[in-house]
Design a protein around this motif. Structure first.
Motif, PDB file in Angstrom:
ATOM      1  N   PHE A  34      -8.243   1.606  -0.305  1.00  0.00           N
ATOM      2  CA  PHE A  34      -8.063   0.311   0.762  1.00  0.00           C
ATOM      3  C   PHE A  34      -9.334  -0.327   0.766  1.00  0.00           C
ATOM      4  O   PHE A  34      -9.614  -0.942   1.950  1.00  0.00           O
ATOM      5  CB  PHE A  34      -7.615   0.940   2.176  1.00  0.00           C
ATOM      6  CG  PHE A  34      -6.229   1.659   1.823  1.00  0.00           C
ATOM      7  CD1 PHE A  34      -5.182   1.095   0.845  1.00  0.00           C
ATOM      8  CD2 PHE A  34      -5.829   2.599   2.802  1.00  0.00           C
ATOM      9  CE1 PHE A  34      -4.075   1.918   0.874  1.00  0.00           C
ATOM     10  CE2 PHE A  34      -4.683   3.229   2.652  1.00  0.00           C
ATOM     11  CZ  PHE A  34      -3.762   2.935   1.626  1.00  0.00           C
ATOM     12  N   LYS A  84      -8.355  11.170   3.753  1.00  0.00           N
ATOM     13  CA  LYS A  84      -8.815   9.761   4.046  1.00  0.00           C
ATOM     14  C   LYS A  84     -10.084   9.288   3.234  1.00  0.00           C
ATOM     15  O   LYS A  84     -10.317   8.311   2.579  1.00  0.00           O
ATOM     16  CB  LYS A  84      -9.287   9.776   5.472  1.00  0.00           C
ATOM     17  CG  LYS A  84      -8.781   8.242   6.199  1.00  0.00           C
ATOM     18  CD  LYS A  84      -8.760   8.640   7.725  1.00  0.00           C
ATOM     19  CE  LYS A  84      -8.853   7.084   8.352  1.00  0.00           C
ATOM     20  NZ  LYS A  84      -9.103   7.216   9.841  1.00  0.00           N
ATOM     21  N   ASP A  97     -12.383  14.442   7.243  1.00  0.00           N
ATOM     22  CA  ASP A  97     -10.919  14.142   6.657  1.00  0.00           C
ATOM     23  C   ASP A  97     -10.941  14.062   5.374  1.00  0.00           C
ATOM     24  O   ASP A  97     -11.158  12.870   4.970  1.00  0.00           O
ATOM     25  CB  ASP A  97     -10.342  13.082   7.472  1.00  0.00           C
ATOM     26  CG  ASP A  97      -8.970  12.615   7.358  1.00  0.00           C
ATOM     27  OD1 ASP A  97      -8.345  13.422   6.372  1.00  0.00           O
ATOM     28  OD2 ASP A  97      -8.480  11.849   7.850  1.00  0.00           O
ATOM     29  N   VAL A 104      -1.434   5.495   7.772  1.00  0.00           N
ATOM     30  CA  VAL A 104      -3.058   5.488   8.658  1.00  0.00           C
ATOM     31  C   VAL A 104      -3.599   4.191   8.672  1.00  0.00           C
ATOM     32  O   VAL A 104      -3.719   3.708   9.811  1.00  0.00           O
ATOM     33  CB  VAL A 104      -4.021   6.620   7.863  1.00  0.00           C
ATOM     34  CG1 VAL A 104      -5.195   6.530   8.423  1.00  0.00           C
ATOM     35  CG2 VAL A 104      -3.197   8.116   7.937  1.00  0.00           C
ATOM     36  N   TRP A 105      -3.426   3.546   7.666  1.00  0.00           N
ATOM     37  CA  TRP A 105      -4.108   2.373   7.719  1.00  0.00           C
ATOM     38  C   TRP A 105      -3.293   1.377   8.547  1.00  0.00           C
ATOM     39  O   TRP A 105      -3.971   0.670   9.417  1.00  0.00           O
ATOM     40  CB  TRP A 105      -3.786   1.596   6.219  1.00  0.00           C
ATOM     41  CG  TRP A 105      -4.064   0.271   5.815  1.00  0.00           C
ATOM     42  CD1 TRP A 105      -5.599  -0.282   5.558  1.00  0.00           C
ATOM     43  CD2 TRP A 105      -3.465  -1.094   5.894  1.00  0.00           C
ATOM     44  NE1 TRP A 105      -5.607  -1.384   5.817  1.00  0.00           N
ATOM     45  CE2 TRP A 105      -4.280  -1.960   5.719  1.00  0.00           C
ATOM     46  CE3 TRP A 105      -2.230  -0.985   6.232  1.00  0.00           C
ATOM     47  CZ2 TRP A 105      -3.896  -3.220   6.070  1.00  0.00           C
ATOM     48  CZ3 TRP A 105      -1.738  -2.441   6.348  1.00  0.00           C
ATOM     49  CH2 TRP A 105      -2.490  -3.643   6.211  1.00  0.00           C
ATOM     50  N   ILE A 132      -7.853   7.785  12.812  1.00  0.00           N
ATOM     51  CA  ILE A 132      -6.780   8.625  12.787  1.00  0.00           C
ATOM     52  C   ILE A 132      -7.340   9.541  11.735  1.00  0.00           C
ATOM     53  O   ILE A 132      -7.400   9.071  10.486  1.00  0.00           O
ATOM     54  CB  ILE A 132      -5.566   8.064  12.307  1.00  0.00           C
ATOM     55  CG1 ILE A 132      -5.148   6.951  13.724  1.00  0.00           C
ATOM     56  CG2 ILE A 132      -4.523   9.013  12.080  1.00  0.00           C
ATOM     57  CD1 ILE A 132      -3.876   5.960  13.257  1.00  0.00           C
ATOM     58  N   PHE A 166      -6.256  11.686   8.665  1.00  0.00           N
ATOM     59  CA  PHE A 166      -5.027  11.825   7.929  1.00  0.00           C
ATOM     60  C   PHE A 166      -4.402  13.340   7.605  1.00  0.00           C
ATOM     61  O   PHE A 166      -3.274  13.569   7.806  1.00  0.00           O
ATOM     62  CB  PHE A 166      -5.184  11.155   6.539  1.00  0.00           C
ATOM     63  CG  PHE A 166      -4.080  11.087   5.667  1.00  0.00           C
ATOM     64  CD1 PHE A 166      -2.766  11.236   6.106  1.00  0.00           C
ATOM     65  CD2 PHE A 166      -4.249  11.393   4.448  1.00  0.00           C
ATOM     66  CE1 PHE A 166      -1.726  11.166   5.143  1.00  0.00           C
ATOM     67  CE2 PHE A 166      -3.059  11.177   3.367  1.00  0.00           C
ATOM     68  CZ  PHE A 166      -1.985  11.179   4.034  1.00  0.00           C
ATOM     69  N   GLU A 192      -3.949   2.256  12.266  1.00  0.00           N
ATOM     70  CA  GLU A 192      -5.359   1.746  12.675  1.00  0.00           C
ATOM     71  C   GLU A 192      -5.487   0.323  12.855  1.00  0.00           C
ATOM     72  O   GLU A 192      -6.038  -0.264  13.848  1.00  0.00           O
ATOM     73  CB  GLU A 192      -6.427   2.263  11.568  1.00  0.00           C
ATOM     74  CG  GLU A 192      -6.661   3.731  11.496  1.00  0.00           C
ATOM     75  CD  GLU A 192      -7.848   4.202  10.719  1.00  0.00           C
ATOM     76  OE1 GLU A 192      -8.183   3.491  10.172  1.00  0.00           O
ATOM     77  OE2 GLU A 192      -8.087   5.586  10.928  1.00  0.00           O
ATOM     78  N   LYS A 193      -4.784  -0.409  11.744  1.00  0.00           N
ATOM     79  CA  LYS A 193      -4.884  -1.952  11.732  1.00  0.00           C
ATOM     80  C   LYS A 193      -4.177  -2.607  12.978  1.00  0.00           C
ATOM     81  O   LYS A 193      -4.738  -3.398  13.816  1.00  0.00           O
ATOM     82  CB  LYS A 193      -4.594  -2.558  10.557  1.00  0.00           C
ATOM     83  CG  LYS A 193      -5.421  -2.074   9.198  1.00  0.00           C
ATOM     84  CD  LYS A 193      -7.049  -2.826   9.537  1.00  0.00           C
ATOM     85  CE  LYS A 193      -8.006  -2.187   8.657  1.00  0.00           C
ATOM     86  NZ  LYS A 193      -8.263  -0.575   8.749  1.00  0.00           N
ATOM     87  N   LYS A 214       0.830  -1.229   0.101  1.00  0.00           N
ATOM     88  CA  LYS A 214      -0.015   0.070  -0.152  1.00  0.00           C
ATOM     89  C   LYS A 214       0.922   1.343   0.108  1.00  0.00           C
ATOM     90  O   LYS A 214       0.453   2.129  -0.465  1.00  0.00           O
ATOM     91  CB  LYS A 214      -1.066   0.055   1.056  1.00  0.00           C
ATOM     92  CG  LYS A 214      -1.920  -1.150   1.089  1.00  0.00           C
ATOM     93  CD  LYS A 214      -2.977  -0.566   2.291  1.00  0.00           C
ATOM     94  CE  LYS A 214      -4.259  -1.550   2.115  1.00  0.00           C
ATOM     95  NZ  LYS A 214      -3.988  -3.240   2.326  1.00  0.00           N
ATOM     96  N   SER A 228      -1.238   7.743   3.172  1.00  0.00           N
ATOM     97  CA  SER A 228      -2.516   6.946   3.622  1.00  0.00           C
ATOM     98  C   SER A 228      -2.358   5.481   4.123  1.00  0.00           C
ATOM     99  O   SER A 228      -2.844   5.203   5.129  1.00  0.00           O
ATOM    100  CB  SER A 228      -3.753   6.992   2.832  1.00  0.00           C
ATOM    101  OG  SER A 228      -2.949   6.524   1.442  1.00  0.00           O
ATOM    102  N   ALA A 229      -1.116   4.686   3.678  1.00  0.00           N
ATOM    103  CA  ALA A 229      -0.964   3.607   4.205  1.00  0.00           C
ATOM    104  C   ALA A 229      -0.509   3.541   5.691  1.00  0.00           C
ATOM    105  O   ALA A 229      -0.721   2.549   6.284  1.00  0.00           O
ATOM    106  CB  ALA A 229       0.247   3.074   3.045  1.00  0.00           C
TER     107      ALA A 229
END
Lengths: 800, 71
Positions: free
Chosen positions: B45, B38, B35, A102-103, A120, A122, A106-107, A50, A99-100
């Protein structure tokens, strides 16, 4: 040389010979390797897919112990219990690039037992995390974030920023409703107006009226709630404000229109009700949009103070919480660290940068027995000192406390539109009342008299007046932003236009703030790369200045490794390379090595000697910023008194003041004296702009009417300043003045336009000549005039 | 008859508009526009894993809620 290879985690490229090799993967450091394995174990390796080729920060930093986060004091301050009974904290996550990231965060948090929610943002890197406190502790959560290569620190979400966001959201909702309803009412009104001229049956008219009435109801009671609230507070404080006028005007019109609809005759004015509310609401929203809060500023300042220091205990160095250090404890300060406590040196020596506190640009050499002051930074000093005060009483915490009170006491000049609206509202309301009395007493029926009185209020309703200031300031703000001038609040534009005194800091404001090579004297040829490597290894400002100068000339930044290398505090650097003795430093260093040289100059000198023979001398001085003299002259020709304050000594201050053409200057000023001076100016009735860049200026910045910070200045100064000049130049200071003055002129023009319109239409309305169409059209036209006039700021600037 | 048609059309169109408005208000309140980055990246994703994660998270929350008794 083989080619560089990207690290499997952070994607930074290195030579493979220095990397950790593992199967097909290469790592630049243990930190990256650790994170990579962790992600694989947790099944989060799709992160790399990602993230693509984004480079990350290698997780090599050492953090203080996370168990701090579990302390009751911390929980009390930052952790809230949410409505489901779970604990909740707001964090700012550092190191988010894409953004990865953030991913991944979170994960990774979702995979922890007991974590209920991790969300979160971004855009601003802020996270809200909810967890069950009996299963995991906050420290585990922080550890997880750190383990995957990021860092987190808490912020108090109940601060004003969050409050402002909530307020903004509330306005979005109210505006969405108002705009939706007004747009629908408008197309129904088209039918109404067409019918007014071409004839319409009463049945259809009633149907249209009912539809309009249904649409206008949420506008008045939901969107317009703000005005009722404002009017209520106004009445409680015994003042009539704009809200009172809007609230009474629109509610009376609404009630009257309901009566018309039910009675099935005459004209209803539901369209005016929703138009007025919508226009004034948009004006209000524009004001809310640009407000900054003092509380957040303080948060940033305290964030910059680390919570731990190293102290010597039982002849070992241990970390100790800042607040637990007692008087008499021995504190260790290493090179480059910030001094957090006041004390007296008992071991070691070195230079300290005191510019934070004094503004003095030259480093100060301190040795055994000298006192160190909190808030200063060690440049090359590695010392132990005995604390003479605890943190609560240190210079640094005094400074923070002073700042806190200064920010809260910031003067506010009452804005023109606010002042005006008070008179305006009471005048219009009494006009309407008098009109009603006059018509009723001169033998008209109640209905006619009431309608005429209402038309006065509708026509006078301050749509244009409400838009006059916000639209003009918004254009001014965006004009400033496109030139690298950030006004943090719209009101600052108006305040700045009324300024009569300009106070400038010297270092970093009038001058560049760093010594620059001014002249180079070469006596015999030498390899510049050796000199570059020599000065690059020191972070003394003079050495940095020379390194920058050489780099500019040759653009070659290869370093050479010396055989021996030694920094001599307050003198310079001594090194050997291939049996040659290399010296670089001041006159004292030369004398110590019995090199005598005759060279006189006003500027700071750097001598460079090879084998006891001086091969080059560099003259350095803190240069004036471009156009400083002309700009100061132009500003004073506009009637602005310019004063210079500096922490430097009299000699330097005088030199700079003369060069720039400033007659009034004060030297050797402490931060407290600077702010006292500004308070004194206030007492004399002056309106003061303070321009500065350092931590030593923040007190003064915060107590001035307008504090202007240089964008390259310290973070804290940028945070405290009301206006930030992103490109640091004095030219943009002048532009800031020009923009604020142009904007202020336009605000005044806008207010005149709307008042002129009222002066024209109110007599018409009072004599009963205003039909609904005229009221609606004239209202829109005056608003458009005001908006169009504001757009002229741009035109005027483009012409120049 | 004419009147009835106009009233009905007005009513129907305002109702449809209001439905859209309420959906928009709900989205604002729900923080969907907080946001923007996102919001735009979410499409990248989107997949089975994400859905599973969301369901797991919800299940975890429910379970914990049942057992969790804050003092």
């Amino acid at each position: 040389m083989s080619e560089n290879i990207a690290c499997s985690h952070c994607h930074l490229e290195f030579n493979p010979s220095v990397m950790i090799h593992e199967g097909e993967h290469y790592f630049c450091c243990n930190g990256c390797q650790g994170v990579f394995h962790l992600l694989n174990e947790e099944g989060l390796n799709s992160f790399y897919e990602k993230a693509g080729n984004v480079t990350l920060n290698p997780p090599t930093q050492q953090y203080e112990d996370s168990s701090n986060f579990n302390s009751p004091a911390f929980y009390e301050r930052f952790v809230k219990i949410n409505k489901d009974g779970f604990s909740e904290v707001a964090l700012i996550i550092e190191g988010i690039h894409c953004s990865a990231c953030v991913w991944l965060n979170e994960k990774a948090l979702h995979k922890m037992d007991g974590v209920i929610e991790a969300n979160i943002n971004f855009t601003n890197n802020k996270a809200v995390i909810a967890w069950a406190d009996d299963i995991v502790k906050l420290s585990n959560i922080i550890d997880m974030i750190r383990a995957i290569g990021y860092n987190a620190y808490p912020y108090d979400a109940s601060l004003q920023e969050a409050h402002a966001n909530k307020e903004r959201k509330e306005y979005y909702l109210r505006m969405a409703v108002a705009i939706f309803a007004s747009m629908n009412i408008m197309w129904i009104a088209v039918a109404q107006y067409a019918g007014y001229f071409s004839g319409i049956t009463q049945d259809i008219k009633t149907i249209l009226n009912i539809a309009e009435g249904i649409l206008a109801t949420p506008v008045l009671f939901y969107s317009g709630w703000i005005f009722y609230r404002g009017a209520y507070y106004g009445i409680r404080n015994r003042t009539i404000n704009m809200d009172t006028l809007v609230a009474t005007g629109s509610s009376l019109t609404y009630l009257y229109s309901i009566y018309i609809t039910l009675a099935q005759r005459g004209e209803a004015y539901f369209d005016s009700v929703s138009m007025i509310i919508t226009f004034v609401l948009v004006g209000k929203f524009l004001e809310v949009l640009s407000k900054k809060s003092a509380a957040d500023t303080l948060d940033v300042i305290t964030k910059h103070i680390p919570s731990e220091v190293n102290i010597v205990k039982d002849s070992r160095i241990v970390a100790c919480k800042l607040n637990d250090v007692c008087v008499g404890d021995i504190v260790v300060v290493a090179t480059g660290e910030r001094v957090l406590l006041d004390g007296e040196i008992i071991k070691g020596s070195g230079s300290f940068d005191e510019s934070n506190l004094t503004g003095e640009s030259d480093p100060i050499y301190k040795q055994l027995g000298d006192s160190v002051i909190s808030g200063t930074t060690s440049i090359d000093a590695d010392v132990h000192f005995r604390a003479t005060k605890d943190f609560q009483h240190s210079t640094l915490s005094n400074l923070v406390a002073l700042l806190e009170s200064a920010i809260n006491k910031k003067p506010k000049i009452q804005l023109m539109a606010n002042k005006l609206s008070e008179y305006f509202s009471s005048v219009i309301l009494s006009f309407a009342f008098l009109t009603f009395l006059f018509w009723y007493l001169s033998a008209h029926d109640f209905e006619t008299s009431f309608m005429v009185a209402i038309s006065v209020i509708i026509i006078a309703c301050p749509c244009a007046l409400a838009l006059a200031t916000p639209v003009a300031t918004l254009v001014g703000l965006s004009l400033g932003a496109s030139r690298g001038i950030l006004f943090k609040e719209a009101a600052h534009l108006e305040t700045m236009a009324k300024i009569d005194t300009l106070v400038l800091d010297k270092t970093g404001t009038i001058t560049i703030g760093k010594p620059k090579v001014y002249q180079e004297h070469i006596y015999s040829e030498f390899d510049k790369r050796i000199l570059y490597s020599l000065v690059k290894s020191s972070n003394h400002p003079v050495a940095c200045g020379i390194a920058e100068y050489i780099l500019q000339e040759s653009k070659d930044d290869d370093s050479i490794l010396f055989d021996t290398f030694k920094q001599i505090p307050a003198c310079g650097i001594e090194a050997t390379l291939k049996e040659k003795k290399i010296l670089g430093g001041n006159l004292k260093l030369m004398k110590q090595n019995s090199i005598y040289i005759d060279f006189v100059s006003d500027n700071t000198l750097f001598y460079y000697a090879i084998d006891e023979k001086v091969v080059a001398i560099y003259e350095l001085s803190d240069k004036m910023k471009e156009g400083a003299k002309e700009i100061v002259a132009r500003l004073s020709s506009k009637g602005i008194t310019t004063i210079m304050l500096t922490g430097d000594n009299e000699h330097t201050a005088k030199k700079v003041a003369l060069a720039v053409g400033i007659e009034n200057f004060l030297y050797e000023q402490t931060p407290q004296e600077k702010s006292d001076f500004i308070t004194k100016l206030h007492e004399e009735g002056k309106r003061v702009v303070m321009v500065g860049d350092g931590v030593n200026d923040i007190l003064a910045l915060s107590c001035a009417d307008i504090g202007i910070a240089m964008g390259n200045g310290s973070d804290v100064a940028v945070e405290v300043g009301d206006v930030v000049l992103l490109n640091d130049s004095l030219k943009s200071l002048e532009d800031a003045f020009k923009i604020s003055q142009t904007t202020y002129t336009l605000i005044k023009q806008n207010i005149y336009i709307s008042l002129f319109y009222n002066a024209l239409t109110i007599p018409l309305a009072m004599s009963g000549f205003v039909i609904p169409l005229v009221a609606a059209i004239s209202m829109s036209v005056s608003s458009l005039l005001v908006v169009g006039n504001s757009m002229r700021i741009r035109l005027q600037w483009n012409k120049k | 008859m004419d009147n009835w048609v106009i009233a009905m059309m007005l009513g129907a169109s305002i109702f449809l508009g209001a439905v859209a408005l309420f959906a928009f208000l709900w989205a604002i309140k729900n923080g969907q526009f907080d946001d923007e980055e996102k919001f735009l990246n979410a499409a990248k994703f989107d997949g089975q894993d994400e859905l599973n994660d969301a369901i797991n998270q919800e299940r975890k929350k429910k379970e914990l809620k049942r057992n969790y008794k804050p003092e």
